[in-house]
Scaffold this active site. Structure first.
Site, mmCIF file in Angstrom:
data_model
loop_
_atom_site.group_PDB
_atom_site.id
_atom_site.type_symbol
_atom_site.label_atom_id
_atom_site.label_comp_id
_atom_site.label_asym_id
_atom_site.label_seq_id
_atom_site.Cartn_x
_atom_site.Cartn_y
_atom_site.Cartn_z
ATOM 1 N N HIS A 85 47.701 64.030 19.164
ATOM 2 C CA HIS A 85 47.399 62.617 19.397
ATOM 3 C C HIS A 85 46.649 62.166 18.146
ATOM 4 C CE1 HIS A 85 47.570 63.578 23.959
ATOM 5 N NE2 HIS A 85 48.765 63.387 23.438
ATOM 6 N N ARG A 96 60.755 63.848 31.963
ATOM 7 C CA ARG A 96 60.272 63.175 30.754
ATOM 8 C C ARG A 96 61.134 63.671 29.605
ATOM 9 N NH1 ARG A 96 55.135 64.090 31.056
ATOM 10 N NH2 ARG A 96 54.813 65.890 29.713
ATOM 11 N N HIS A 133 52.498 57.758 21.089
ATOM 12 C CA HIS A 133 51.212 57.936 20.408
ATOM 13 C C HIS A 133 51.491 58.376 18.980
ATOM 14 C CE1 HIS A 133 51.612 62.350 20.900
ATOM 15 N NE2 HIS A 133 51.974 62.116 22.135
ATOM 16 N N HIS A 142 49.283 66.647 33.225
ATOM 17 C CA HIS A 142 48.719 67.659 32.319
ATOM 18 C C HIS A 142 48.767 69.052 32.933
ATOM 19 C CE1 HIS A 142 46.328 64.317 30.061
ATOM 20 N NE2 HIS A 142 47.599 64.371 29.717
ATOM 21 N N GLU A 164 61.049 63.484 25.318
ATOM 22 C CA GLU A 164 60.136 63.107 24.227
ATOM 23 C C GLU A 164 60.657 63.596 22.881
ATOM 24 O OE1 GLU A 164 56.240 64.981 24.452
ATOM 25 O OE2 GLU A 164 55.390 63.480 23.099
ATOM 26 N N ASP A 195 30.822 87.495 21.865
ATOM 27 C CA ASP A 195 30.772 87.341 20.403
ATOM 28 C C ASP A 195 32.108 86.839 19.837
ATOM 29 O OD1 ASP A 195 32.379 89.536 20.737
ATOM 30 O OD2 ASP A 195 31.404 90.740 19.171
ATOM 31 N N TYR A 249 58.440 60.074 37.449
ATOM 32 C CA TYR A 249 57.838 61.147 38.255
ATOM 33 C C TYR A 249 57.921 60.737 39.716
ATOM 34 C CZ TYR A 249 56.227 61.723 33.532
ATOM 35 O OH TYR A 249 56.201 61.823 32.164
ATOM 36 N N HIS A 276 52.083 56.573 32.384
ATOM 37 C CA HIS A 276 51.439 56.822 31.086
ATOM 38 C C HIS A 276 52.092 55.970 30.000
ATOM 39 C CE1 HIS A 276 54.862 59.344 29.846
ATOM 40 N NE2 HIS A 276 54.792 59.946 31.019
ATOM 41 N N ASP A 303 55.939 67.539 18.860
ATOM 42 C CA ASP A 303 55.622 67.236 20.269
ATOM 43 C C ASP A 303 56.932 66.904 20.978
ATOM 44 O OD1 ASP A 303 54.484 66.503 22.655
ATOM 45 O OD2 ASP A 303 53.347 64.807 21.854
ATOM 46 N N ASP A 329 57.055 70.662 28.018
ATOM 47 C CA ASP A 329 56.426 69.839 26.972
ATOM 48 C C ASP A 329 55.683 70.807 26.057
ATOM 49 O OD1 ASP A 329 54.907 68.146 25.391
ATOM 50 O OD2 ASP A 329 54.324 66.807 27.027
ATOM 51 N N GLU A 370 58.249 58.869 24.582
ATOM 52 C CA GLU A 370 58.263 59.808 25.699
ATOM 53 C C GLU A 370 58.166 59.151 27.072
ATOM 54 O OE1 GLU A 370 54.566 62.137 26.028
ATOM 55 O OE2 GLU A 370 54.025 61.369 24.053
HETATM 56 N N1 GLY Z 1 52.088 66.926 24.861
HETATM 57 C C1 GLY Z 1 51.162 65.899 24.824
HETATM 58 C C2 GLY Z 1 51.818 64.609 24.823
HETATM 59 O O1 GLY Z 1 53.018 64.540 24.994
HETATM 60 O O2 GLY Z 1 51.221 63.612 24.591
HETATM 61 MN MN MN Z 2 53.368 63.267 23.292
HETATM 62 MN MN MN Z 3 54.400 66.094 24.654
#
Ligand code: GLY
Ligand code: MN
Ligand code: MN
Length: 432
Positions: A366, A397, A359, A246, A399, A41, A388, A355, A274, A263, A384
């Site tokens: 996003h 990374r 974004h 991810h 960002e 529930d 890797y 990647h 972010d 991240d 970002e």
């Molecule tokens: N944390 C998600 C991204 O960096 O796009």
């Molecule tokens: Mn991001």
């Molecule tokens: Mn991120």
């Protein structure tokens, strides 16, 4: 909610911008998100539909917003249908908007209860030509789970098959991608909470801590600073885990000699921050880690400067790819031969940087926006880049969140430690 609600002027202005994009004689309908089932529930924490929130400021389940600029009576031009509270709801769930509160929050005068929806809508539908329906239109995903706006759209088209139908999605993508001053302020708060949290993590981290202990520090600092929580699932990835883009198991020990990729971002007033930083578990990067770190930082700095009005995301990504290619050559991760023989669809640099660089960011991490149109002042993008290297158990990374203006960029995360030495000094207690 934990945050201070943003002023109604924002929503009045947003609705004006939306109305300017409607065909004459149109009605637009926006539903709140569902309360999503968790198990048994229980439900997940309610998260308001970003479009409905952007147009009304109403952060409550079972709400519907109607916009009908050419309505036959002025009181029907903007309507909010809300859940009528009662003593039982008050005892079990707590406070819900009163009519006066909903007016004060949204700037909408006509606040009705959901019980009146069909009766009022019957009249409005008889006097409009075109219906704008709102769906979760997002280039990055297609949900297989039905949601309230989608169920509503299906039901409505059956009920009123002779009307003309249009999509709110493209209008919302245009409008929401350009942030107003008030929105930037909310995003600055989200970034500032994220800064405090990162500094806490720097002081906390040492060899032997578990990734989930760092996650616990993060949520603690978020909530005590009035964030609603995470803007997305946090990634606390030590060593080779950082090469899983991810990763969010967050269950491994952070070992001496490794780098941890963090991240995470706070959500404040439903706006996202972010951030990504990559930090040495021991408080000191090795020579090789430092080389890779500095390469990523150089790309991040150069890439940020390319976020300018008029640039295109596709072109920008290709340019950043070239910068990355140079760095990977210097790091001897790829060779001139790799480049000579590369598949143009998947250039050699993608082996270590697979990647995109940026974004849209806003109410959603996003965020929506048209990626095939030129960048405009007021847009916020992440920047970002990352490298890797699974064979070295290393992923880095960096960002930050960047606001585009007519006169260059404003880095909303400019005060978050980013230089390798800065990070090392804080971790080693040299500076606080
Ligand atoms: N944390 C998600 C991204 O960096 O796009
Ligand atoms: Mn991001
Ligand atoms: Mn991120």
């Amino acid at each position: 909610m934990k945050y201070t609600a943003l002023p109604k002027e924002l929503y009045i202005e947003n609705r004006k911008k939306f109305i300017a994009n409607l065909k004459p004689g149109s009605i637009a309908i926006f539903n709140s998100n569902d309360e999503m089932p968790f198990s048994g529930d229980q439900t997940y924490r309610f998260r308001q539909n970003s479009d409905l929130l952007w147009l009304s400021g109403i952060d409550q389940e079972l709400s519907t917003l109607i916009i009908f600029p050419d309505a036959p009576l002025p009181q029907y031009r903007e309507i909010l249908f809300l859940r009528k509270t009662n003593e039982k709801i008050a005892v079990w769930e707590g406070h819900k908007y009163t009519v006066e509160e909903a007016r004060a929050q949204s700037g909408i005068q006509t606040i009705l209860w959901n019980e009146e929806f069909q009766q009022v809508m019957t009249i409005l539908m008889n006097h409009c030509k075109c219906v704008y329906l709102n769906l979760n239109e997002n280039d990055r995903c297609s949900w297989y789970v039905p949601y309230r706006d989608l169920r509503f759209a299906e039901e409505w088209k059956k009920k009123y098959p002779a009307h003309e139908y249009e999509r709110c999605g493209p209008i919302m993508a245009q409008l929401r991608s350009v942030k107003s001053k008030i929105e930037i302020e909310a995003m600055r708060i989200a970034c500032d909470i994220t800064r405090k949290t990162f500094e806490r993590v720097l002081r906390f981290t040492r060899p032997g801590v578990m990734e989930y202990e760092i996650e616990a520090e993060i949520i603690h600092e978020f909530i005590r600073n009035r964030a609603t929580g995470h803007a997305y699932n946090p990634i606390i990835a030590s060593g080779k885990n950082a090469c899983v883009l991810h990763y969010n198991d967050n269950n491994q020990e952070c070992k001496d000699g490794e780098v941890i990729l963090l991240d995470f971002g706070a959500e404040y007033a439903n706006y996202a921050a972010d951030l990504t930083r990559s930090i040495p578990v021991s408080g000191k990067f090795t020579k090789r880690q430092r080389e890779v770190y500095d390469a990523v930082l150089r790309v991040k700095r150069a890439a940020s400067k390319m976020l300018v009005p008029g640039n295109y995301i596709e072109k920008y990504h290709a340019e950043v790819g070239k910068l990355m290619e140079e760095e990977l050559l210097k790091l001897k991760l790829i060779s001139p031969d790799d480049i000579k023989n590369q598949n143009p669809e998947w250039p050699a640099y993608k082996k270590y940087f697979m990647h995109g660089t940026s974004h849209f960011l806003g109410l959603d991490v996003h965020d929506i926006g048209n990626r095939y149109e030129p960048m405009r002042a007021g847009m916020v993008f992440t920047c970002e880049p990352g490298i890797y290297i699974p064979e070295e158990g290393l992923g880095i990374r960096i960002e930050n969140d960047i606001l585009i203006t007519e006169n260059g960029q404003i880095d909303l995360m400019a005060d978050i430690p980013i230089e390798a030495e800065e990070i090392e000094d804080i971790m080693q207690g040299v500076s606080v």
